[in-house]
Structures are given as structure tokens and as C-alpha cells.
Motif scaffolding. Structure first.
Motif, PDB file in Angstrom:
ATOM      1  N   LYS A   9       0.436  -1.301  -0.128  1.00 15.41           N
ATOM      2  CA  LYS A   9       0.139   0.201  -0.022  1.00 15.41           C
ATOM      3  C   LYS A   9       0.872   1.144  -0.238  1.00 15.41           C
ATOM      4  O   LYS A   9       2.040   1.385   0.843  1.00 15.41           O
ATOM      5  N   GLU A  63      -7.663   1.087  -0.312  1.00 15.82           N
ATOM      6  CA  GLU A  63      -6.975   1.493   0.570  1.00 15.82           C
ATOM      7  C   GLU A  63      -7.834   2.766   1.690  1.00 15.82           C
ATOM      8  O   GLU A  63      -7.922   2.467   2.889  1.00 15.82           O
ATOM      9  N   ASN A 111      -5.211  -4.801   2.985  1.00 15.08           N
ATOM     10  CA  ASN A 111      -4.913  -4.067   4.364  1.00 15.08           C
ATOM     11  C   ASN A 111      -3.975  -3.631   4.262  1.00 15.08           C
ATOM     12  O   ASN A 111      -3.206  -2.948   5.195  1.00 15.08           O
ATOM     13  N   TYR A 148      -5.348  -0.828  -6.511  1.00 12.93           N
ATOM     14  CA  TYR A 148      -5.807  -1.608  -4.919  1.00 12.93           C
ATOM     15  C   TYR A 148      -6.414   0.270  -4.288  1.00 12.93           C
ATOM     16  O   TYR A 148      -6.499   1.372  -4.424  1.00 12.93           O
ATOM     17  N   THR A 185      -8.280   3.136   6.352  1.00 11.10           N
ATOM     18  CA  THR A 185      -7.516   4.639   6.621  1.00 11.10           C
ATOM     19  C   THR A 185      -8.565   4.941   7.727  1.00 11.10           C
ATOM     20  O   THR A 185      -9.863   4.488   8.429  1.00 11.10           O
TER      21      THR A 185
END
Length: 269
Positions: free
Chosen positions: A31, A265, A198, A263, A269
Motif C-alpha cells: 500500500k 485502501e 490491508n 488498489y 484508513t
């Protein structure tokens, strides 16, 4: 693997990590929030390689100095044979000692991640993974406020959460735009999908929106679309894990380039 090979391998691994962290390549693996840690790891590996080379160079110089001065210092012993009889082994820093410091052969396996970083740039996970993994939709802790006017530009995760757990209360009567890639299950049902992270790509899971209404006649899996439509209360169970999949009534759909970060996220968050 001798010390020189170890240092070279450490340096190359650090350089490859630095390259990945300073380009978009790292987004294929982890990420975006982990970028500082990735760059820090690259700096540590390069520093360790430089330190290892410096340490080996100093040992070699010390060994050469001891060897050149042996004619002066050997008189302090009981004779030329005293060094070998004592069983103390080679002098520190000598060439004989250096030959004994080799890493196990398994250390060469470190070349595999290096070659993967240099030679292989894997694509982001797509429809193949999405249709074989159940939806990972989670109930959000809160719903951010939405603009009062204009089309709602929502992520797949945001729309799905509001549609399933919010019962569409914030979506009814609004024009909605969502971007994701296309996946088609075995029954022919088309989905708009985004893989949610994740930590890294290894734990990526899909969140899916079913498409109904004015669906394009030809849908190519893994094509990225921006879909404009309206909320519909229709919900079905994911055929893989039975999770809820909300639907979106499509009015228009247009292909778009793959986004900078493929992706999603937003759910953690």
C-alpha cells in the motif's frame, strides 16, 4: 558466497528497492502508506553493503600489515614453529582466515527477489482473482458527508458500503459515478470491482458491485470503466462466500486508463 558477493547482493537488493519505492512499481506490492518504510529498508541495505565492503578492505589492509611485519615481530615467540604449534590458527585479518568466512549456499536464493524486482513487473490483481474470491465488504464505521449537488464520485468500497449497510439512504435520487475493473462470473453476471488492501497485494480482496441497466453489449474482463448510474436496492449473495453484493443501475459506461494506484485502501484508513 564470499564477503564480496554478499556485499554486491545487498547493494543490488537495496538499489532495486529504492527504484521500486521512487517509482509506481512499489504500488504493485504494498500500500502507498508503506513507501517511507520501503525507502528506509533500501537505505539500510545499501549502507550495510558499503559497511561490509569497508570492513573487508580494512581487514585486508591489516592482514597485509601483519604479514609484512612478521619478520620483525616473530622473534617474540619461541621460534618459527611456535605459531603453528600453539594451534591458534591463522592471524586475524590474514588471507587464510578470510577464506573461511563464507555464507551458506542457500544465500544465493536472495537472488530470486532481486530478479523478480528487476525482470518481472507483475500486473495488479484483476478479474481472475476477483471471480475466485468472495467479496470482502465490511461495514464502515462512519459515512463521510457527501456534496449536496452534482454527481457523486464514489469508490467501489464507499458505494457498496452505503448501499448495503446504509440501505442507500444517502444515494437515492443521486447521479453516481464509480470507477473499477470489469469481472464476469460463471453465470455471466458483470461486476465492477476494486481490490482492497490491508497491507500488501498478498492480502488483497475484492469488493464488488453488480451492474444492471444499460450495460455495454461487450464487456472485456479487466477493462477499467467509469460507470454512471443510480442506486438500486437490488442485492445478491456472492456465489463464492455468500457476502452481499449491491447493484448499480447503469446509464452510461466509458473505458478509462488504469489508475495510478489500482488498489483501494480507503476501507482501512
Amino acid at each position: 558466497m564470499n564477503r564480496q558477493a554478499q556485499s554486491a547482493l545487498l547493494f543490488l537488493l537495496g538499489a532495486a528497492l529504492w527504484h521500486a519505492g521512487t517509482t509506481d512499481l512499489y504500488l504493485r506490492y504494498v500500500k502507498a502508506a508503506l513507501r517511507p518504510l520501503l525507502l528506509a529498508a533500501a537505505v539500510v541495505l545499501v549502507a550495510a553493503a558499503v559497511a561490509s565492503v569497508g570492513y573487508g578492505w580494512r581487514r585486508a589492509r591489516r592482514g597485509a600489515w601483519v604479514t609484512s611485519g612478521s619478520g620483525i615481530t616473530s622473534g617474540s615467540g619461541s621460534g618459527p614453529e611456535s605459531g603453528s604449534a600453539s594451534g591458534s590458527g591463522p592471524e586475524p585479518g590474514s588471507a587464510a582466515e578470510g577464506h573461511g568466512h563464507h555464507a551458506p549456499h542457500v544465500s544465493w536464493l536472495l537472488l530470486l527477489p532481486l530478479l523478480a524486482l528487476i525482470l518481472v513487473a507483475p500486473p495488479a490483481l484483476g478479474s481472475y482473482s476477483a471471480t475466485r474470491t468472495g467479496t470482502a465488504l465490511q461495514q464502515p464505521l462512519a459515512y463521510p458527508a457527501l456534496p449536496a449537488t452534482g454527481p457523486l464520485r464514489l469508490s467501489v468500497v464507499d458505494y457498496a458500503g452505503r448501499a448495503v449497510y446504509g440501505k442507500g439512504r444517502t444515494l437515492e435520487g443521486r447521479r453516481i459515478q464509480v470507477t473499477g475493473f470489469v469481472a464476469v462470473d460463471r453465470s455471466g453476471t458483470p461486476y465492477l470491482v476494486r481490490m482492497a488492501l490491508n497491507c500488501c497485494a498478498a492480502d488483497a480482496q475484492p469488493v464488488k458491485i453488480g451492474l444492471t441497466g444499460a450495460i455495454p453489449p461487450v464487456l472485456q474482463p479487466d477493462t477499467w470503466l467509469t460507470v454512471t448510474g443510480t442506486y438500486t436496492p437490488r442485492t445478491e449473495k456472492d456465489p463464492v462466500n455468500g457476502g452481499p453484493i449491491p447493484f448499480l443501475r447503469v446509464t452510461t459506461a466509458a473505458p478509462v486508463p488504469v489508475p495510478h494506484d489500482p488498489y483501494d485502501e480507503s476501507w482501512n484508513t
